[in-house]
Write a protein that holds these residues in place. Structure first.
Motif, mmCIF file in Angstrom:
data_model
loop_
_atom_site.group_PDB
_atom_site.id
_atom_site.type_symbol
_atom_site.label_atom_id
_atom_site.label_comp_id
_atom_site.label_asym_id
_atom_site.label_seq_id
_atom_site.Cartn_x
_atom_site.Cartn_y
_atom_site.Cartn_z
ATOM 1 N N GLY A 34 33.808 39.098 53.068
ATOM 2 C CA GLY A 34 34.622 38.606 51.967
ATOM 3 C C GLY A 34 33.930 38.782 50.624
ATOM 4 O O GLY A 34 34.566 39.183 49.638
ATOM 5 N N LEU A 35 32.642 38.503 50.583
ATOM 6 C CA LEU A 35 31.891 38.703 49.345
ATOM 7 C C LEU A 35 31.854 40.176 48.962
ATOM 8 O O LEU A 35 31.977 40.529 47.787
ATOM 9 C CB LEU A 35 30.477 38.141 49.483
ATOM 10 C CG LEU A 35 30.388 36.623 49.602
ATOM 11 C CD1 LEU A 35 28.944 36.195 49.868
ATOM 12 C CD2 LEU A 35 30.927 35.947 48.357
ATOM 13 N N TYR A 36 31.718 41.057 49.964
ATOM 14 C CA TYR A 36 31.760 42.495 49.682
ATOM 15 C C TYR A 36 33.130 42.894 49.138
ATOM 16 O O TYR A 36 33.218 43.644 48.159
ATOM 17 C CB TYR A 36 31.440 43.321 50.935
ATOM 18 C CG TYR A 36 31.710 44.783 50.679
ATOM 19 C CD1 TYR A 36 30.810 45.562 49.962
ATOM 20 C CD2 TYR A 36 32.899 45.384 51.102
ATOM 21 C CE1 TYR A 36 31.072 46.889 49.681
ATOM 22 C CE2 TYR A 36 33.169 46.701 50.828
ATOM 23 C CZ TYR A 36 32.251 47.450 50.124
ATOM 24 O OH TYR A 36 32.523 48.762 49.833
ATOM 25 N N ALA A 37 34.196 42.408 49.761
ATOM 26 C CA ALA A 37 35.544 42.752 49.298
ATOM 27 C C ALA A 37 35.745 42.290 47.856
ATOM 28 O O ALA A 37 36.352 42.998 47.048
ATOM 29 C CB ALA A 37 36.598 42.131 50.213
ATOM 30 N N ALA A 38 35.238 41.120 47.525
ATOM 31 C CA ALA A 38 35.382 40.597 46.165
ATOM 32 C C ALA A 38 34.610 41.443 45.155
ATOM 33 O O ALA A 38 35.059 41.629 44.024
ATOM 34 C CB ALA A 38 34.913 39.148 46.105
ATOM 35 N N ALA A 39 33.466 41.958 45.550
ATOM 36 C CA ALA A 39 32.617 42.716 44.628
ATOM 37 C C ALA A 39 32.765 44.224 44.767
ATOM 38 O O ALA A 39 32.129 44.980 44.027
ATOM 39 C CB ALA A 39 31.149 42.329 44.862
ATOM 40 N N SER A 40 33.606 44.693 45.682
ATOM 41 C CA SER A 40 33.678 46.129 45.978
ATOM 42 C C SER A 40 34.115 46.972 44.788
ATOM 43 O O SER A 40 33.731 48.138 44.685
ATOM 44 C CB SER A 40 34.599 46.379 47.170
ATOM 45 O OG SER A 40 35.929 46.016 46.855
ATOM 46 N N ILE A 44 31.717 50.059 44.450
ATOM 47 C CA ILE A 44 32.248 51.406 44.682
ATOM 48 C C ILE A 44 32.542 52.110 43.357
ATOM 49 O O ILE A 44 32.427 53.315 43.251
ATOM 50 C CB ILE A 44 33.523 51.347 45.560
ATOM 51 C CG1 ILE A 44 33.202 50.696 46.904
ATOM 52 C CG2 ILE A 44 34.130 52.722 45.765
ATOM 53 C CD1 ILE A 44 32.182 51.457 47.734
ATOM 54 N N GLY A 45 32.961 51.357 42.346
ATOM 55 C CA GLY A 45 33.178 51.941 41.032
ATOM 56 C C GLY A 45 34.636 52.138 40.657
ATOM 57 O O GLY A 45 34.986 53.143 40.058
ATOM 58 N N PHE A 46 35.483 51.189 41.013
ATOM 59 C CA PHE A 46 36.870 51.266 40.563
ATOM 60 C C PHE A 46 37.251 50.023 39.762
ATOM 61 O O PHE A 46 38.379 49.547 39.805
ATOM 62 C CB PHE A 46 37.850 51.504 41.721
ATOM 63 C CG PHE A 46 37.816 50.490 42.824
ATOM 64 C CD1 PHE A 46 38.666 49.394 42.810
ATOM 65 C CD2 PHE A 46 36.953 50.638 43.896
ATOM 66 C CE1 PHE A 46 38.649 48.460 43.825
ATOM 67 C CE2 PHE A 46 36.940 49.715 44.924
ATOM 68 C CZ PHE A 46 37.791 48.619 44.886
ATOM 69 N N MET A 50 42.456 47.484 37.278
ATOM 70 C CA MET A 50 42.536 46.022 37.187
ATOM 71 C C MET A 50 43.459 45.361 38.213
ATOM 72 O O MET A 50 43.078 44.343 38.783
ATOM 73 C CB MET A 50 42.920 45.598 35.769
ATOM 74 C CG MET A 50 42.681 44.126 35.512
ATOM 75 S SD MET A 50 41.038 43.512 35.986
ATOM 76 C CE MET A 50 39.971 44.341 34.862
ATOM 77 N N PRO A 51 44.646 45.892 38.515
ATOM 78 C CA PRO A 51 45.467 45.198 39.522
ATOM 79 C C PRO A 51 44.778 45.126 40.891
ATOM 80 O O PRO A 51 44.806 44.089 41.556
ATOM 81 C CB PRO A 51 46.745 46.045 39.597
ATOM 82 C CG PRO A 51 46.798 46.794 38.312
ATOM 83 C CD PRO A 51 45.378 47.013 37.907
ATOM 84 N N LEU A 52 44.122 46.211 41.282
ATOM 85 C CA LEU A 52 43.424 46.223 42.573
ATOM 86 C C LEU A 52 42.149 45.387 42.521
ATOM 87 O O LEU A 52 41.780 44.744 43.514
ATOM 88 C CB LEU A 52 43.112 47.656 43.000
ATOM 89 C CG LEU A 52 42.681 47.852 44.443
ATOM 90 C CD1 LEU A 52 43.759 47.354 45.401
ATOM 91 C CD2 LEU A 52 42.379 49.311 44.714
ATOM 92 N N VAL A 53 41.492 45.356 41.383
ATOM 93 C CA VAL A 53 40.295 44.525 41.217
ATOM 94 C C VAL A 53 40.649 43.056 41.424
ATOM 95 O O VAL A 53 39.969 42.331 42.146
ATOM 96 C CB VAL A 53 39.656 44.741 39.824
ATOM 97 C CG1 VAL A 53 38.579 43.705 39.552
ATOM 98 C CG2 VAL A 53 39.094 46.140 39.710
ATOM 99 N N THR A 105 38.922 58.597 47.284
ATOM 100 C CA THR A 105 38.514 58.582 48.685
ATOM 101 C C THR A 105 37.575 57.423 48.988
ATOM 102 O O THR A 105 37.730 56.727 49.993
ATOM 103 C CB THR A 105 37.836 59.923 49.053
ATOM 104 O OG1 THR A 105 38.727 60.990 48.725
ATOM 105 C CG2 THR A 105 37.511 59.981 50.530
ATOM 106 N N SER A 106 36.602 57.191 48.122
ATOM 107 C CA SER A 106 35.651 56.103 48.373
ATOM 108 C C SER A 106 36.343 54.743 48.316
ATOM 109 O O SER A 106 36.020 53.844 49.096
ATOM 110 C CB SER A 106 34.495 56.152 47.370
ATOM 111 O OG SER A 106 34.980 56.037 46.048
ATOM 112 N N MET A 107 37.309 54.591 47.438
ATOM 113 C CA MET A 107 38.058 53.337 47.344
ATOM 114 C C MET A 107 38.859 53.097 48.628
ATOM 115 O O MET A 107 38.841 51.991 49.170
ATOM 116 C CB MET A 107 39.023 53.398 46.149
ATOM 117 C CG MET A 107 39.925 52.193 46.005
ATOM 118 S SD MET A 107 41.319 52.468 44.889
ATOM 119 C CE MET A 107 40.544 53.044 43.426
ATOM 120 N N ILE A 108 39.513 54.116 49.112
ATOM 121 C CA ILE A 108 40.328 53.981 50.323
ATOM 122 C C ILE A 108 39.447 53.651 51.525
ATOM 123 O O ILE A 108 39.742 52.743 52.302
ATOM 124 C CB ILE A 108 41.161 55.246 50.555
ATOM 125 C CG1 ILE A 108 42.260 55.334 49.487
ATOM 126 C CG2 ILE A 108 41.767 55.258 51.956
ATOM 127 C CD1 ILE A 108 43.027 56.633 49.485
#
Length: 137
Positions: A34-40, A44-46, A50-53, A105-108
């Motif tokens: 969960g912490l990774y998902a919040a900070a991903s 990862i660099g996206f 903003m909506p996905l962040v 690709t990295s985001m997906i």
């Protein structure tokens, strides 16, 4: 439910189950996922999407809080364990469903892997409580 005659025994059974190393590992890994998902977005660099962040931040914090709650008070929060696989599925599909996002690709791959990990951990957490109860009866 709070007037059930066996409520103390049921909570003690859930607490014993939560003390098992497998349950502690599962809940801890769920919190980290969960912490990774919040900070991903920043890892990862996206962060410019903003909506996905915001989706990742809200979903990741919810997963981390759920993992912490399950790890600290499983006897009282086990009924919420089914939420983790749903949040994992949302992580998997969110790059395509959130509008205004240019996917990479990295985001997906980040979303698919993090979502799959959360789904598996959530299903394990859910099954631990039911399997434990079924075996002790």
């Amino acid at each position: 439910m709070h007037t059930h005659p066996d409520i103390v025994e049921m909570r003690e059974r859930y607490d014993r189950m939560a003390e098992q190393p497998t349950a502690q590992l599962t809940d801890g890994l769920m919190m980290v996922a969960g912490l990774y998902a919040a900070a991903s977005a920043w890892i990862i660099g996206f962060a410019d999407q903003m909506p996905l962040v915001m989706s990742n931040l809200i979903c990741g914090v919810a997963i981390a809080v759920l993992g912490m709650a399950l790890g600290s008070a499983y006897g009282r929060t086990h009924g919420l364990a089914f939420v983790a696989p749903l949040l994992g599925l949302w992580l998997i599909v969110s790059p395509w469903l959130v509008s205004g996002v240019t996917t990479t690709t990295s985001m997906i791959w980040s979303h698919i892997i993090a979502g799959a990990v959360v789904c598996v951990l959530g299903l394990l957490t859910t099954m631990m409580g039911t399997d434990r109860l079924n075996r002790t009866r």
